[in-house]
Design an enzyme around this catalytic site. Structure first.
Site, mmCIF file in Angstrom:
data_model
loop_
_atom_site.group_PDB
_atom_site.id
_atom_site.type_symbol
_atom_site.label_atom_id
_atom_site.label_comp_id
_atom_site.label_asym_id
_atom_site.label_seq_id
_atom_site.Cartn_x
_atom_site.Cartn_y
_atom_site.Cartn_z
ATOM 1 N N ALA A 1 -44.475 -66.093 -31.566
ATOM 2 C CA ALA A 1 -45.205 -64.818 -31.459
ATOM 3 C C ALA A 1 -44.456 -63.787 -32.301
ATOM 4 O O ALA A 1 -44.081 -62.705 -31.832
ATOM 5 C CB ALA A 1 -45.351 -64.368 -30.008
ATOM 6 N N HIS B 1 -38.616 -60.086 -35.755
ATOM 7 C CA HIS B 1 -38.174 -61.436 -36.120
ATOM 8 C C HIS B 1 -38.032 -61.562 -37.643
ATOM 9 O O HIS B 1 -37.095 -62.184 -38.148
ATOM 10 C CB HIS B 1 -39.192 -62.483 -35.662
ATOM 11 C CG HIS B 1 -39.366 -62.572 -34.180
ATOM 12 N ND1 HIS B 1 -40.513 -62.175 -33.538
ATOM 13 C CD2 HIS B 1 -38.532 -63.032 -33.214
ATOM 14 C CE1 HIS B 1 -40.384 -62.386 -32.231
ATOM 15 N NE2 HIS B 1 -39.195 -62.894 -32.014
ATOM 16 N N GLY C 1 -31.676 -60.521 -32.249
ATOM 17 C CA GLY C 1 -31.989 -59.100 -32.200
ATOM 18 C C GLY C 1 -31.145 -58.390 -31.147
ATOM 19 O O GLY C 1 -30.899 -58.933 -30.066
ATOM 20 N N GLU C 2 -30.737 -57.172 -31.471
ATOM 21 C CA GLU C 2 -29.960 -56.386 -30.502
ATOM 22 C C GLU C 2 -30.829 -55.877 -29.360
ATOM 23 O O GLU C 2 -30.300 -55.362 -28.385
ATOM 24 C CB GLU C 2 -29.278 -55.206 -31.213
ATOM 25 C CG GLU C 2 -28.122 -55.650 -32.089
ATOM 26 C CD GLU C 2 -27.363 -54.479 -32.696
ATOM 27 O OE1 GLU C 2 -27.854 -53.329 -32.606
ATOM 28 O OE2 GLU C 2 -26.293 -54.724 -33.270
ATOM 29 N N SER D 1 -42.460 -59.338 -28.399
ATOM 30 C CA SER D 1 -43.661 -60.177 -28.277
ATOM 31 C C SER D 1 -44.458 -59.761 -27.048
ATOM 32 O O SER D 1 -45.673 -59.920 -26.994
ATOM 33 C CB SER D 1 -43.267 -61.651 -28.159
ATOM 34 O OG SER D 1 -42.477 -62.003 -29.274
ATOM 35 N N ARG D 2 -43.782 -59.202 -26.043
ATOM 36 C CA ARG D 2 -44.473 -58.813 -24.802
ATOM 37 C C ARG D 2 -45.293 -57.531 -24.972
ATOM 38 O O ARG D 2 -46.120 -57.231 -24.112
ATOM 39 C CB ARG D 2 -43.480 -58.675 -23.653
ATOM 40 C CG ARG D 2 -42.917 -60.024 -23.229
ATOM 41 C CD ARG D 2 -42.149 -59.981 -21.921
ATOM 42 N NE ARG D 2 -41.909 -61.315 -21.403
ATOM 43 C CZ ARG D 2 -40.808 -62.055 -21.641
ATOM 44 N NH1 ARG D 2 -39.845 -61.559 -22.376
ATOM 45 N NH2 ARG D 2 -40.689 -63.268 -21.138
#
Ligand code: PAF
Length: 291
Positions: free
Chosen positions: A31, A36, A146-147, A189-190
């Site tokens: 996703a 990303h 990712g941070e 993605s959420r």
């Protein structure tokens, strides 16, 4: 871009890439969004070849979480990665990742406790286990995360140090700053779960965090700044907060006052049925001038 779904072809493909120089791994659950793709672009700066993994890891979802609903968009993701010039997509089947009889868990204490560790029991065991497997499968020289998932990054680095991992070594596990939408919401993605109304309200989270950070950095009392943050987020349309805490950035040690080391403000809040997390750096207090 080559795509592989099983371990033997993965190892052959990685051996081919390694001949050309260092290999970077970007682990994902698919996703894909710009966050990303930023990791992928950053990976390219550190290695000759980039491997991306896509695996929706059942071990890191709790019984009442969104494993079944988690967005799966393999064809779209694959096109995006191809366009980024990714060399290899590792998309293991659940069977390849967890063959029958699979019975091992990596559990990292300390940094995995509190924050998301409280709200999502077992989550970081699932993350550490799958990431350790991904590292052993790909054996990358460098891995990028990712941070936005700051606690996850801390857990993975702790694991790499504790288990003496060398591919990648702990200092080759790189955190990449959170990519944000134009209004400041951290990409996730959420975010796709949010209705248009919830999406409009979700900006209350980063806005309240920025305000709290400005207050804390200006010397305001930490507990009152966090209390104000919580009420701002709830008034902004969120239904509840799991936590809003100021922690030491490196080891996530608990803090109730500003210190001279780097700090992080970490928040998780729910809007409708969606749980969003975010974190931001908080500057240390200025050291008093020498007399
Ligand atoms: O951050 C994620 O997407 C996942 O937690 C990870 C690191 C790919 C492990 O499944």
């Amino acid at each position: 871009m080559q795509t592989v779904h099983a371990l033997d072809p993965l190892r052959n493909a990685v051996a081919g890439l390694r001949a050309a120089g260092p290999v970077a791994l970007v682990p994902t659950m698919g996703a894909l969004h710009d966050g990303h793709l930023t990791l992928v672009r950053e990976a390219r700066r550190h290695a000759a070849s980039v491997v991306v993994s896509i695996f929706v890891n059942p071990l890191q979802f709790g019984a009442n979480e969104d494993l079944d609903a988690y967005p799966r968009q393999m064809e779209r993701d694959s096109r995006l990665l191809e366009a980024e010039g990714v060399d290899l997509l590792w998309a293991p089947t659940a069977q390849a990742m967890y063959p029958p009889g699979f019975a091992s868990t990596i559990s990292v204490t300390g940094v995995s406790e509190g924050l998301c560790g409280t709200a999502r029991p077992g989550h970081f065991d699932g993350v550490a286990t799958v990431v350790c497997k991904l590292f052993n499968q790909v054996m990358p020289d460098v891995a990028l995360f990712g941070e936005k998932d700051w606690q996850q990054l801390s857990v993975i680095r702790r694991m790499a140090r504790d288990l003496d991992l060398t591919r990648p070594a702990a200092n080759a596990i790189l955190g990449v700053p959170t990519v944000r939408e134009a209004d400041g919401l951290a990409m996730s993605s959420r975010n796709a779960y949010l209705t248009p109304q919830q999406r409009a309200k979700a900006v209350a989270l980063p806005t309240a965090m920025r305000r709290a950070i400005a207050q804390i950095e200006a010397g305001a009392d930490v507990p009152s700044s966090l209390a104000r943050l919580k009420s701002d987020v709830l008034e902004g349309g969120f239904g509840s907060l799991d936590y809003a805490e100021l922690r030491e950035a490196d080891d996530l040690g608990e803090l109730h006052a500003v210190i001279t080391k780097p700090m992080r403000l970490l928040v998780a809040a729910r809007i409708g049925t969606t749980r969003l997390i975010d974190n931001m750096a908080v500057k240390p207090a200025q050291a008093p001038e020498a007399a």
